[in-house]
Motif scaffolding. Sequence first.
Motif, PDB file in Angstrom:
ATOM      1  N   SER A 231       0.826  -1.209   0.000  1.00  0.00           N
ATOM      2  CA  SER A 231       0.000   0.000   0.000  1.00  0.00           C
ATOM      3  C   SER A 231       0.862   1.261   0.000  1.00  0.00           C
ATOM      4  CB  SER A 231      -0.935   0.007   1.207  1.00  0.00           C
ATOM      5  OG  SER A 231      -0.186  -0.082   2.421  1.00  0.00           O
ATOM      6  N   LEU A 232       1.977   1.240   0.767  1.00  0.00           N
ATOM      7  CA  LEU A 232       2.879   2.388   0.800  1.00  0.00           C
ATOM      8  C   LEU A 232       3.617   2.520  -0.530  1.00  0.00           C
ATOM      9  CD1 LEU A 232       4.252   4.711   2.282  1.00  0.00           C
ATOM     10  CD2 LEU A 232       5.868   3.059   3.263  1.00  0.00           C
ATOM     11  N   ARG A 233       4.047   1.401  -1.087  1.00  0.00           N
ATOM     12  CA  ARG A 233       4.728   1.438  -2.380  1.00  0.00           C
ATOM     13  C   ARG A 233       3.816   2.023  -3.451  1.00  0.00           C
ATOM     14  NH1 ARG A 233       3.918  -1.885  -6.269  1.00  0.00           N
ATOM     15  NH2 ARG A 233       3.084  -3.500  -4.888  1.00  0.00           N
ATOM     16  N   GLU A 234       2.589   1.567  -3.497  1.00  0.00           N
ATOM     17  CA  GLU A 234       1.651   2.064  -4.513  1.00  0.00           C
ATOM     18  C   GLU A 234       1.349   3.545  -4.303  1.00  0.00           C
ATOM     19  OE1 GLU A 234      -1.659  -0.541  -4.083  1.00  0.00           O
ATOM     20  OE2 GLU A 234      -0.580  -2.291  -4.912  1.00  0.00           O
TER      21      GLU A 234
ATOM     22  N   MET B 280      10.446  10.977   2.920  1.00  0.00           N
ATOM     23  CA  MET B 280      10.701  10.529   4.282  1.00  0.00           C
ATOM     24  C   MET B 280       9.434   9.845   4.797  1.00  0.00           C
ATOM     25  SD  MET B 280      13.754  11.340   5.479  1.00  0.00           S
ATOM     26  CE  MET B 280      15.120  12.473   5.202  1.00  0.00           C
ATOM     27  N   PHE B 281       9.602   8.660   5.367  1.00  0.00           N
ATOM     28  CA  PHE B 281       8.472   7.962   5.967  1.00  0.00           C
ATOM     29  C   PHE B 281       8.661   7.941   7.468  1.00  0.00           C
ATOM     30  CE2 PHE B 281       6.462   3.941   7.440  1.00  0.00           C
ATOM     31  CZ  PHE B 281       5.147   4.294   7.180  1.00  0.00           C
ATOM     32  N   ASP B 282       7.685   8.520   8.178  1.00  0.00           N
ATOM     33  CA  ASP B 282       7.724   8.580   9.641  1.00  0.00           C
ATOM     34  C   ASP B 282       7.023   7.344  10.193  1.00  0.00           C
ATOM     35  OD1 ASP B 282       7.953   9.381  12.255  1.00  0.00           O
ATOM     36  OD2 ASP B 282       6.225  10.723  12.188  1.00  0.00           O
ATOM     37  N   ARG B 283       7.805   6.454  10.786  1.00  0.00           N
ATOM     38  CA  ARG B 283       7.244   5.195  11.273  1.00  0.00           C
ATOM     39  C   ARG B 283       6.235   5.407  12.395  1.00  0.00           C
ATOM     40  NH1 ARG B 283      12.998   2.000  11.106  1.00  0.00           N
ATOM     41  NH2 ARG B 283      13.738   4.065  11.647  1.00  0.00           N
ATOM     42  N   ALA B 284       6.450   6.439  13.204  1.00  0.00           N
ATOM     43  CA  ALA B 284       5.559   6.659  14.351  1.00  0.00           C
ATOM     44  C   ALA B 284       4.151   7.022  13.894  1.00  0.00           C
ATOM     45  CB  ALA B 284       6.126   7.756  15.242  1.00  0.00           C
ATOM     46  N   SER B 285       4.052   7.940  12.947  1.00  0.00           N
ATOM     47  CA  SER B 285       2.738   8.391  12.483  1.00  0.00           C
ATOM     48  C   SER B 285       2.274   7.678  11.224  1.00  0.00           C
ATOM     49  CB  SER B 285       2.780   9.892  12.198  1.00  0.00           C
ATOM     50  OG  SER B 285       3.676  10.166  11.128  1.00  0.00           O
ATOM     51  N   GLU B 286       3.187   6.892  10.622  1.00  0.00           N
ATOM     52  CA  GLU B 286       2.933   6.202   9.348  1.00  0.00           C
ATOM     53  C   GLU B 286       2.560   7.194   8.244  1.00  0.00           C
ATOM     54  OE1 GLU B 286       0.155   3.024   9.889  1.00  0.00           O
ATOM     55  OE2 GLU B 286       1.636   1.760  10.912  1.00  0.00           O
ATOM     56  N   LYS B 287       3.186   8.367   8.290  1.00  0.00           N
ATOM     57  CA  LYS B 287       2.969   9.377   7.259  1.00  0.00           C
ATOM     58  C   LYS B 287       4.192   9.473   6.365  1.00  0.00           C
ATOM     59  CE  LYS B 287      -0.235  12.354   9.838  1.00  0.00           C
ATOM     60  NZ  LYS B 287      -0.456  13.722  10.384  1.00  0.00           N
ATOM     61  N   VAL B 288       3.952   9.760   5.091  1.00  0.00           N
ATOM     62  CA  VAL B 288       5.033   9.936   4.145  1.00  0.00           C
ATOM     63  C   VAL B 288       5.093  11.410   3.740  1.00  0.00           C
ATOM     64  CG1 VAL B 288       3.608   9.393   2.101  1.00  0.00           C
ATOM     65  CG2 VAL B 288       6.082   9.035   2.028  1.00  0.00           C
ATOM     66  N   TYR B 289       6.303  11.939   3.641  1.00  0.00           N
ATOM     67  CA  TYR B 289       6.494  13.350   3.304  1.00  0.00           C
ATOM     68  C   TYR B 289       7.422  13.468   2.093  1.00  0.00           C
ATOM     69  CZ  TYR B 289       4.709  14.192   8.033  1.00  0.00           C
ATOM     70  OH  TYR B 289       3.938  14.212   9.177  1.00  0.00           O
ATOM     71  N   ILE B 290       7.095  14.397   1.205  1.00  0.00           N
ATOM     72  CA  ILE B 290       7.967  14.664   0.060  1.00  0.00           C
ATOM     73  C   ILE B 290       9.165  15.473   0.536  1.00  0.00           C
ATOM     74  CG2 ILE B 290       8.113  15.668  -2.254  1.00  0.00           C
ATOM     75  CD1 ILE B 290       4.969  15.689  -2.176  1.00  0.00           C
ATOM     76  N   THR B 291      10.361  15.003   0.225  1.00  0.00           N
ATOM     77  CA  THR B 291      11.573  15.754   0.547  1.00  0.00           C
ATOM     78  C   THR B 291      11.928  16.696  -0.585  1.00  0.00           C
ATOM     79  OG1 THR B 291      12.379  13.891   1.859  1.00  0.00           O
ATOM     80  CG2 THR B 291      13.981  15.569   1.243  1.00  0.00           C
ATOM     81  N   GLU B 292      12.032  16.166  -1.799  1.00  0.00           N
ATOM     82  CA  GLU B 292      12.377  17.002  -2.949  1.00  0.00           C
ATOM     83  C   GLU B 292      12.214  16.213  -4.232  1.00  0.00           C
ATOM     84  OE1 GLU B 292      16.475  18.156  -3.099  1.00  0.00           O
ATOM     85  OE2 GLU B 292      17.194  16.187  -2.442  1.00  0.00           O
ATOM     86  N   ILE B 293      12.205  16.930  -5.345  1.00  0.00           N
ATOM     87  CA  ILE B 293      12.286  16.320  -6.660  1.00  0.00           C
ATOM     88  C   ILE B 293      13.633  16.674  -7.271  1.00  0.00           C
ATOM     89  CG2 ILE B 293      11.058  18.280  -7.718  1.00  0.00           C
ATOM     90  CD1 ILE B 293      10.065  16.304  -9.869  1.00  0.00           C
ATOM     91  N   ASN B 294      14.295  15.689  -7.838  1.00  0.00           N
ATOM     92  CA  ASN B 294      15.543  15.898  -8.571  1.00  0.00           C
ATOM     93  C   ASN B 294      15.214  15.770 -10.051  1.00  0.00           C
ATOM     94  OD1 ASN B 294      17.831  15.698  -6.329  1.00  0.00           O
ATOM     95  ND2 ASN B 294      16.270  14.184  -5.860  1.00  0.00           N
ATOM     96  N   THR B 295      15.140  16.892 -10.744  1.00  0.00           N
ATOM     97  CA  THR B 295      14.747  16.838 -12.153  1.00  0.00           C
ATOM     98  C   THR B 295      15.844  16.260 -13.038  1.00  0.00           C
ATOM     99  OG1 THR B 295      15.412  19.160 -12.404  1.00  0.00           O
ATOM    100  CG2 THR B 295      13.084  18.721 -11.961  1.00  0.00           C
ATOM    101  N   ILE B 296      17.099  16.262 -12.557  1.00  0.00           N
ATOM    102  CA  ILE B 296      18.193  15.526 -13.211  1.00  0.00           C
ATOM    103  C   ILE B 296      18.917  14.766 -12.101  1.00  0.00           C
ATOM    104  CG2 ILE B 296      20.205  15.637 -14.721  1.00  0.00           C
ATOM    105  CD1 ILE B 296      19.279  18.351 -15.682  1.00  0.00           C
ATOM    106  N   PRO B 297      18.466  13.569 -11.787  1.00  0.00           N
ATOM    107  CA  PRO B 297      19.014  12.859 -10.622  1.00  0.00           C
ATOM    108  C   PRO B 297      20.437  12.360 -10.858  1.00  0.00           C
ATOM    109  CG  PRO B 297      17.448  11.477 -11.802  1.00  0.00           C
ATOM    110  CD  PRO B 297      17.379  12.839 -12.425  1.00  0.00           C
TER     111      PRO B 297
END
Length: 407
Positions: free
Chosen positions: A296-299, A323-340
């Motif tokens: 579910s998290l992957r999707e 970043m995935f916070d295990r305590a709250s089970e929330k996922v947060y966007i850190t950044e987008i790398n347009t040329i990774p």
Amino acid sequence: MAKIQLGVLFGSRSCEREVAIISAVQLMNHVDPDKYDVIPVYISEQGVWYTGAALRDIKSYTPFNPDAKGIDQVTLDLTASSGALLANRPAKGLFGHPTQEVVARLEVCVIVMHGLNGEDGTLQGLLELANLPYTSTGVAGSAIGMDKIMMKQFFRGAGNLPCLPDCAFTRAMFAADRQAVLDRVEKELGYPVFVKPANLGSSIGVSRADDREGLIDSLELAFDYDRRVLVEKGLDKPIELNCSVLGYDDDVTASPIEMPLSSEQFLDFKEKYLANGGSKGMASLHRVLPAPIEDSLRERIQQLSCDIFRMLDCKGVVRIDYMFDRASEKVYITEINTIPGSLAFYLWENAGVKYSQLIDRMVDAALRAHEDRNLRNYAFTSDILKSVSLGGAKGAKGAKGTKGTKL
């Protein structure tokens, strides 16, 4: 069938120039020689452009010698669709004259830039002026993706996407009232926090602060690299997860998700790029791939990544970090790398896509976007110039008694 003249543009005036060199040499080593003629285009830290077969060898940069055999200093002809790389040749003989020679013509450009003056929309704008296809995200998406402060504002405004709480400051604000900056961070975010230059990647200038003294040190470090700084709330031992997206327009695919492994509190420049000697760039990073996470998290992350790709009108290949916070089970966007880093080829190899195939798909996206751009109607005409009278010395104010349009 004629080969595509594939320009690989890399380097530039950026703190991440060396990372871009590694990524570019990796890519050139994986290009299908039956489909492409590779034309290296190295932009030095002084902003000078060079080309030549010698630039395909990583040893040419330790140190870089612009006078070495097989290297030409060039300029790009900005005439629309020319693609010519021009080199100046000295005069021959007593009565000779300097000449300008076309040493190569670029048909498609692969941009391998990390950081300012390349990943941030500046080079993309130049190539659009030159009407050349290029592989990266366009001008607007690149600019937003490079600036961490604007990026987070965009994500929140584009659908309240999940971002960590933050504060943003300028160098002038910190110099004028240091106490107010510190108080605001402690009131709104607390500790720990991560302090980041707004327009840098590869974790350069990024540090963690756990108290006021550490915050002062972190801010001073970040302001050495940028006049604008982001201070972001820290999480307690979060899981880092990265997902790449590939495509253009309605043809968008998400990669498997990786879990980078770090012995530190966050992945710094050394761990990202100097592991195992650093010759493999981001591909040398220790990771678990695919990440051992719930379906579910992957999707969710893959869908969110595709949504972000479309929102910023990206093309080619990008990588979005979470970043995935295990305590709250929330996922947060850190950044987008347009040329990774390393063009995220290792994520696609895990999905069964060879690096040479990834390059093919990037080039295809560049050509499709270029074709779409050239479908725009630039031929609109009117009679406005025929009816304009600038009124001689009166200039744009117009002239009394004429039938012309007053501007």
